[in-house]
Design an enzyme around this catalytic site. Structure first.
Site, mmCIF file in Angstrom:
data_model
loop_
_atom_site.group_PDB
_atom_site.id
_atom_site.type_symbol
_atom_site.label_atom_id
_atom_site.label_comp_id
_atom_site.label_asym_id
_atom_site.label_seq_id
_atom_site.Cartn_x
_atom_site.Cartn_y
_atom_site.Cartn_z
ATOM 1 N N LYS A 51 0.807 -1.242 0.031
ATOM 2 C CA LYS A 51 -0.140 0.023 0.017
ATOM 3 C C LYS A 51 0.742 1.323 -0.056
ATOM 4 C CE LYS A 51 -4.512 -1.139 0.314
ATOM 5 N NZ LYS A 51 -5.538 -0.872 -0.566
ATOM 6 N N SER A 305 0.897 -9.797 -0.260
ATOM 7 C CA SER A 305 0.770 -8.316 -0.055
ATOM 8 C C SER A 305 0.740 -7.755 1.188
ATOM 9 C CB SER A 305 -0.645 -8.078 -0.630
ATOM 10 O OG SER A 305 -1.674 -8.742 0.193
#
Length: 502
Positions: A51, A305
């Site tokens: 992110k 992720s």
């Protein structure tokens, strides 16, 4: 618009704060699945999540006036840390609205980077609505976690790195989906340069907003979403991410909680890194897709992720991983409440490795025993069920029963008016296949077993709690029997916890 994304990705500012993450071979998973499995290690970044890429790229393209006013974001955690980290680097204020269900680890991470945390609602969508109110009230600049071209482009640099790191054949890339920013960016880049590579989106069965929206050909707004994979608990995907995904994503695969827990264990065994549930989502999807489509000798990539895992959640993950890996099956076996039935049941277990054996007398005619057994594959579950039925024990398979796995397995017991003259003892014995059966076979049938709890914790020693109904006139003989067993033991009959709960 697609060429525009190529340009945005190639000119992104992410490398002001991000280094290229590694693309690592996963030898254990590769051998087990008969495919070449690679992990794109986004958990290696400074905020332990991809992110940071999109957040910084967006903020680096804000005007000086926008930066001066400060920024606001809504996030389940990882985007929040990316925004806070970026704000600190760019010298601006960051207000982060997070769901009340956000793990404390992520809240602490935002505050550590100087972000101001506001908790609101139970999901990302709830937090987003509150953030929009604060944006207007305090005249802040909103940094969307996924539905923004600069954010999408920042995440798309992952696709650029993959092609740079692995110029050879790639059959499919598996991408976790929450709001869709990651898969939109990766797909927009990959499909322009290597259209033969499949882009497979992975979601949880209870938070499949993108998969359901693409199938319906319109953006759906889910009423509720599952919160185990909190990083992907999004009720409605972005308008732009939906458009890009509908154009470029080849397929979707949905997984459950057990599969995610198993994938966390898989990646830990490969890398010694502990992913958060959303971080392991792609690996879980890769495994399911490869098995369902019987893929062989393919090159498959999973984007790991994020790794912002609350330590306390590891207890749950460890419990459920073996079920997700098809290493444990859970049953309730019924048998007559009569002397000898317990021994007949344990004999039917043979030398199978028992992970749990849980029983409390509660009915004068029928007993129900909660049993966990190690298995090698899902096919073993049906075989075991048939085996127990043939042996005369009606069997209920609880392996896929969420309530049983989460609650009931720890709640077998309670006070019983039938447990007269009960003596409670705690034993330890060397843990090896067949040890539980050998322990039980040494128990004298003259004294009825009224309580039993055993759970394999992976230690060298097994720990058992046993209640036996011993008439007062047999107390001395019972003490001699216990001492003759040869196992370390402790009398717990006077333990206040026993008196309170059992």
């Amino acid at each position: 618009m697609s060429n525009d994304y190529l340009k945005r990705i190639l000119t992104s500012r992410v490398y002001d704060v991000v280094r290229e993450t590694s693309l690592e071979h996963a030898p254990l998973a590769s051998a087990r699945l008969n495919n070449r499995i690679l992990l794109k290690r986004e958990d290696q970044l400074d905020v332990f999540s991809f992110k940071l890429r999109g957040a910084y790229n967006k903020m680096a393209h804000l005007t000086p006036a926008e930066l001066k006013r400060g920024v606001i974001a809504a996030s389940a955690g990882n985007h929040a840390q990316g925004v806070a980290y970026s704000a600190k680097r760019l010298g601006t204020r960051a207000v982060i609205v997070m769901p009340e269900t956000t793990p404390q680890l992520k809240i602490d991470g935002v505050r550590r980077h100087g972000g101001e945390v506001v908790l609101s609602g139970e999901s990302y969508s709830d937090a987003y609505a509150h953030a929009q109110e604060l944006e207007k009230k305090e005249k802040l600049t909103f940094v969307h976690p996924f539905d923004d071209p600069y954010v999408i482009a920042g995440q798309g640099t992952i696709g650029m790195e993959i092609l740079h790191q692995h110029p050879g054949p790639i059959d499919a890339i598996f991408v976790p989906i929450g709001g869709g920013g990651l898969i939109a960016g990766v797909a927009a880049y990959i499909k322009q340069l290597r259209p033969e590579i499949k882009i497979i989106g992975v979601q949880t069965e209870d938070s499949a907003a993108m998969a359901r929206s693409v199938k319906a050909n319109r953006r759906l707004n889910l009423t509720d979403v599952g919160l185990f994979s909190d990083g992907t608990a999004v009720k409605q995907v972005g308008q732009e991410t939906f458009r890009v995904a509908r154009e470029y994503v080849d397929d979707f695969v949905l997984v459950d909680t057990d599969a995610i827990c198993a994938a966390i264990k898989d990646v830990f065994q490969e890398t010694r890194s502990v992913l958060e549930p959303a971080g392991a989502l792609a690996m879980a999807g890769l495994k399911r897709y490869a098995q369902e489509h019987k893929l062989k000798n393919k090159t498959l990539i999973a984007i790991t992720s994020g790794a912002n895992m609350n330590f306390d959640r590891l207890r749950f993950v460890a419990e459920r991983a073996d079920v997700g890996l098809a290493r444990e099956a859970v049953f309730v076996l019924s048998l007559p409440e009569a002397r000898g039935s317990f021994r007949r049941l344990t004999e039917s277990l043979g030398d199978r490795s028992v992970t749990e054996f849980n029983y409390r007398i509660s009915d004068a005619k029928e007993a129900h025993v909660f049993v966990g057994l190690q298995i090698q594959s899902e096919a073993d579950i049906a075989k075991l069920e048939n085996h127990f039925v043939r042996k005369g024990f009606p069997t209920l398979n609880l392996t896929d029963n969420e309530m049983a796995k989460t609650h009931i397995r720890y709640m077998v017991g309670g006070r019983s008016p039938l447990a007269e003259h009960e003596e409670l003892y705690r034993f330890e014995f060397p843990e090896r296949p067949g040890a539980l059966r050998r322990f039980l076979s040494s128990m004298n049938p003259d004294w009825n077993i009224s309580l039993f709890h055993y759970r394999n914790q992976g230690d060298d020693y097994g720990r058992i709690l046993v209640g036996l109904q011993v008439p007062p006139e047999d107390k001395n003989a019972f003490k001699e029997f216990v001492n003759a067993l040869g196992y370390p033991h402790w009398r717990e009959t006077n333990n206040p916890v026993y008196k309170m709960f059992l």
